[in-house]
Design an enzyme around this catalytic site. Structure first.
Site, PDB file in Angstrom:
ATOM      1  N   CYS A  86       0.837  -1.206   0.000  1.00 43.53           N
ATOM      2  CA  CYS A  86       0.000   0.000   0.000  1.00 43.53           C
ATOM      3  C   CYS A  86       0.874   1.260   0.000  1.00 43.53           C
ATOM      4  O   CYS A  86       1.566   1.506  -0.967  1.00 43.53           O
ATOM      5  CB  CYS A  86      -0.978  -0.047   1.174  1.00 43.53           C
ATOM      6  SG  CYS A  86      -2.399   1.029   0.948  1.00 43.53           S
ATOM      7  N   HIS A 196      -3.585  -5.673   0.850  1.00 42.46           N
ATOM      8  CA  HIS A 196      -3.026  -5.917   2.188  1.00 42.46           C
ATOM      9  C   HIS A 196      -3.072  -7.401   2.549  1.00 42.46           C
ATOM     10  O   HIS A 196      -3.980  -7.829   3.267  1.00 42.46           O
ATOM     11  CB  HIS A 196      -3.835  -5.140   3.232  1.00 42.46           C
ATOM     12  CG  HIS A 196      -3.597  -3.672   3.204  1.00 42.46           C
ATOM     13  ND1 HIS A 196      -2.544  -3.081   3.870  1.00 42.46           N
ATOM     14  CD2 HIS A 196      -4.267  -2.673   2.604  1.00 42.46           C
ATOM     15  CE1 HIS A 196      -2.583  -1.768   3.675  1.00 42.46           C
ATOM     16  NE2 HIS A 196      -3.615  -1.490   2.909  1.00 42.46           N
ATOM     17  N   GLU A 198      -1.405  -8.884   4.695  1.00 44.76           N
ATOM     18  CA  GLU A 198      -1.242  -9.050   6.153  1.00 44.76           C
ATOM     19  C   GLU A 198      -2.577  -9.006   6.895  1.00 44.76           C
ATOM     20  O   GLU A 198      -2.637  -9.342   8.078  1.00 44.76           O
ATOM     21  CB  GLU A 198      -0.282  -7.972   6.708  1.00 44.76           C
ATOM     22  CG  GLU A 198      -0.865  -6.564   6.865  1.00 44.76           C
ATOM     23  CD  GLU A 198      -0.861  -5.749   5.581  1.00 44.76           C
ATOM     24  OE1 GLU A 198      -0.706  -6.337   4.501  1.00 44.76           O
ATOM     25  OE2 GLU A 198      -1.020  -4.515   5.662  1.00 44.76           O
TER      26      GLU A 198
END
Lengths: 223, 80
Positions: A86, A196, A198
């Site tokens: 990002c 994302h 994660e």
């Protein structure tokens, strides 16, 4: 495998990234502040997401000129793996570590939703846990994720297999050219992506499709 | 002291969704026949020097290193 997470004022996804790296590798990453000029001896450096310097001037532009980025450039040249997610992707582009640029979303709106990603290149240190062409789910949350490169750059990025992820199944949330969601450098040790991973690593997240990226790069793929 | 103005604009061929939205808004206000709007940035700077050649060289370096992203943007420098 040892990892480090870079911290800059305005980044706010660092804690998510630290949690993901800790859970998947079993070891907490070291954190590195923006003024550091010497980096610890690690195998992976991660620049997480957020809004470094309030997105002033251009997203990632000011962060990319901080001292730590010179140190990261040197490490990248030495072959250390670097991942930008990002705002981290925007910073890597602004720092010239990856080709192209990220523009305002074509819709002009901040998008926060789940998209589908195609693993275009599964023969990278970041994607070995996936299969080529595999479609994974992944959340996105950004205002400036519209990937752009001029025709010549785009041809070389596509030709060299540097496109690692593409938005799939008509889920391109930002107008990125060729549905590009993530690109790497020619050498293959620096990857940037807007989504994302994660934030999709365990049941509590509603899925674990993002786990493979960290398992690949942290070399903890289950046999 | 030298005053300068740096103008940063998108290169031709780079899509400008903000320019398009502004064009749409002007049209909805009744301004017909307005096209090709491109949004850019303007920086006004004061340089503590009297050396115009140095000022120009410094400004060029500032544009290349920070003020413009030359992947997508062009810049012009004007000294007053």
């Amino acid at each position: 495998m040892k990892s480090a997470v870079v911290q800059l004022p305005g980044l706010n996804r660092d804690r998510d990234m630290i949690a993901a790296l800790t859970k998947i590798s079993g070891k907490a990453p070291v954190t590195v502040w923006q003024t550091e000029t010497e980096l610890p001896d690690v195998d992976l450096i991660v620049i997480p997401g957020g809004f470094s310097y309030g997105d002033y001037l251009r997203c990632g532009a000011i962060a990319a000129r901080m001292p730590v980025m010179q140190a990261i450039k040197a490490k990248a040249e030495a072959g250390v793996k670097v991942l930008g997610v990002c705002n981290g992707f925007q910073i890597l582009l602004e720092a010239g570590l990856l080709p192209g640029a990220l523009m305002r979303n074509a819709s002009l709106k901040f998008v926060c939703r789940e998209v589908k990603l195609e693993v275009v290149n599964a023969e990278t240190d970041f994607t070995r846990a996936y299969g080529k062409g595999q479609i994974i789910r992944c959340p996105v949350a950004h205002h400036d994720g519209n990937y752009f490169a001029d025709a010549e750059t785009l041809a070389s990025v596509e030709g060299n297999g540097q496109v690692v992820f593409r938005y799939a199944e008509d889920t391109n949330p930002n107008g990125s050219v060729n549905d590009i969601a993530g690109v790497m450098n020619v050498k293959g040790n620096v990857l940037g992506l807007m989504p994302h991973p994660e934030n999709l690593i365990e049941a509590a997240h509603g899925g674990s499709d993002g786990r493979g990226l960290f398992a690949s790069v942290l070399d903890v793929i289950a046999a | 002291m030298i005053k300068a103005r740096v103008t940063v604009t998108l290169k031709n061929g780079v899509l400008d969704p903000q320019g398009k939205a502004i064009e749409g808004a002007l049209s909805s206000l009744g301004f017909d026949g307005v096209g090709g709007i491109r949004q850019g940035k303007v920086f006004d700077l004061e340089l503590a020097t009297a050396d115009r050649a140095k000022a120009e060289a410094d400004l060029k370096a500032m544009c290349e290193k920070l003020l413009a992203n030359t992947v997508i943007e062009n810049y012009t420098i004007a000294l007053s």
